[in-house]
Scaffold this motif. Structure first.
Motif, PDB file in Angstrom:
ATOM      1  N   THR A   3       0.701  -0.881   0.393  1.00  0.00           N
ATOM      2  CA  THR A   3      -0.141   0.234  -0.607  1.00  0.00           C
ATOM      3  C   THR A   3       0.366   0.891   0.137  1.00  0.00           C
ATOM      4  N   PRO A   4       1.161   1.854  -1.351  1.00  0.00           N
ATOM      5  CA  PRO A   4       1.607   2.802  -1.365  1.00  0.00           C
ATOM      6  C   PRO A   4       2.503   3.851  -0.468  1.00  0.00           C
ATOM      7  N   ARG A   5       0.716   5.008  -0.514  1.00  0.00           N
ATOM      8  CA  ARG A   5       0.582   5.993   0.285  1.00  0.00           C
ATOM      9  C   ARG A   5       0.810   5.512   2.196  1.00  0.00           C
ATOM     10  N   LYS A   6       0.347   4.057   2.463  1.00  0.00           N
ATOM     11  CA  LYS A   6       0.771   3.703   4.147  1.00  0.00           C
ATOM     12  C   LYS A   6       1.959   3.508   4.039  1.00  0.00           C
ATOM     13  N   SER A   7       2.779   3.463   3.005  1.00  0.00           N
ATOM     14  CA  SER A   7       3.954   2.283   3.840  1.00  0.00           C
ATOM     15  C   SER A   7       5.582   3.268   3.706  1.00  0.00           C
ATOM     16  N   LYS A   8       5.851   2.846   4.297  1.00  0.00           N
ATOM     17  CA  LYS A   8       7.137   3.530   5.312  1.00  0.00           C
ATOM     18  C   LYS A   8       8.033   3.702   3.922  1.00  0.00           C
ATOM     19  N   TRP A   9       8.742   4.662   3.256  1.00  0.00           N
ATOM     20  CA  TRP A   9       9.612   4.594   2.486  1.00  0.00           C
ATOM     21  C   TRP A   9      10.510   5.751   2.723  1.00  0.00           C
ATOM     22  N   PHE A  10      11.676   5.439   2.492  1.00  0.00           N
ATOM     23  CA  PHE A  10      12.859   5.831   2.223  1.00  0.00           C
ATOM     24  C   PHE A  10      14.376   5.933   1.288  1.00  0.00           C
ATOM     25  N   CYS A  11      14.896   6.802   0.951  1.00  0.00           N
ATOM     26  CA  CYS A  11      15.391   7.942  -0.046  1.00  0.00           C
ATOM     27  C   CYS A  11      16.900   6.400  -0.121  1.00  0.00           C
ATOM     28  N   GLY A  12      17.859   6.557  -0.897  1.00  0.00           N
ATOM     29  CA  GLY A  12      18.180   5.914  -0.560  1.00  0.00           C
ATOM     30  C   GLY A  12      19.310   5.532   0.047  1.00  0.00           C
ATOM     31  N   SER A  13      19.838   7.285   0.099  1.00  0.00           N
ATOM     32  CA  SER A  13      20.486   7.584   1.680  1.00  0.00           C
ATOM     33  C   SER A  13      19.711   6.751   2.416  1.00  0.00           C
ATOM     34  N   GLY A  14      18.885   5.845   2.964  1.00  0.00           N
ATOM     35  CA  GLY A  14      18.355   5.856   3.997  1.00  0.00           C
ATOM     36  C   GLY A  14      17.593   6.202   4.920  1.00  0.00           C
ATOM     37  N   LYS A  15      17.664   7.967   4.424  1.00  0.00           N
ATOM     38  CA  LYS A  15      16.353   8.753   4.925  1.00  0.00           C
ATOM     39  C   LYS A  15      14.689   8.956   4.713  1.00  0.00           C
ATOM     40  N   PRO A  16      14.305   9.404   5.585  1.00  0.00           N
ATOM     41  CA  PRO A  16      12.670   8.631   5.799  1.00  0.00           C
ATOM     42  C   PRO A  16      12.543   9.621   4.528  1.00  0.00           C
ATOM     43  N   ALA A  17      11.419   9.378   3.695  1.00  0.00           N
ATOM     44  CA  ALA A  17      10.715  10.212   2.708  1.00  0.00           C
ATOM     45  C   ALA A  17       9.554   9.887   2.880  1.00  0.00           C
ATOM     46  N   ILE A  18       9.073  10.292   2.430  1.00  0.00           N
ATOM     47  CA  ILE A  18       7.456  10.671   1.871  1.00  0.00           C
ATOM     48  C   ILE A  18       6.757  10.302   0.426  1.00  0.00           C
TER      49      ILE A  18
END
Length: 160
Positions: A3-18
């Protein structure tokens, strides 16, 4: 299923992303930007890690990538084919939302199936790529499916 909108996303660096940040990056990028989506999984005894990667490639200027990981109980999988189907299904879900929300038609799915007959996933190549193609996506298999076999694989293997 992811569920992409509810999932936790990260940048390649590991920093959180929305997820909305990823959409904005695509919307605000030049039309020449290439978008790839790939998913890989890594089983352990009790759980399977599924990682979906979104790669935004700026030809001649590198790329940014984002990833999301989820876990599924290992007992839910009967064989490699079942796991590969779920991988490509996750990629299709993400790619469909990217297409709908950004207006970008050309999104390429990288399937974690081999085009080499000696590899176990080759048995499922036609089924997996046909599924993705039937959903309207250009689909690339190994050895050229780096969004799945390199980007997503890197984060599937780094289970905490």
């Amino acid at each position: 299923m992811i569920t992409p909108r509810k999932s936790k996303w990260f940048c390649g660096s590991g920093k959180p992303a929305i997820f909305s940040q990823i959409l904005d990056e695509i919307i605000n990028s030049d039309p020449s930007v290439e978008i790839y989506v790939g998913t890989d999984s890594d089983p352990s005894r009790k759980k399977v890690a599924f990682v979906t990667g979104i790669v935004i490639r700026y030809p001649g200027n590198g790329a940014n990538y984002y990833w999301s990981r989820r876990y599924v109980d290992s007992s839910k999988f009967f064989n490699l084919g079942h796991r590969l189907e779920l991988e490509v299904a996750d990629s299709i879900v993400v790619a469909t939302i990217l297409r709908k929300d950004t207006g970008r038609e050309k999104i390429i799915i990288h399937a974690d199936c081999s085009s080499e007959p000696g590899n176990a996933s080759f048995e499922f190549l036609n089924r997996i790529t046909s599924y993705s193609k039937s959903m309207g996506f250009t689909t690339v298999a190994k050895p050229d499916s780096w969004a799945a076999s390199s980007v997503a694989d890197k984060h599937a293997k780094s289970i905490n």
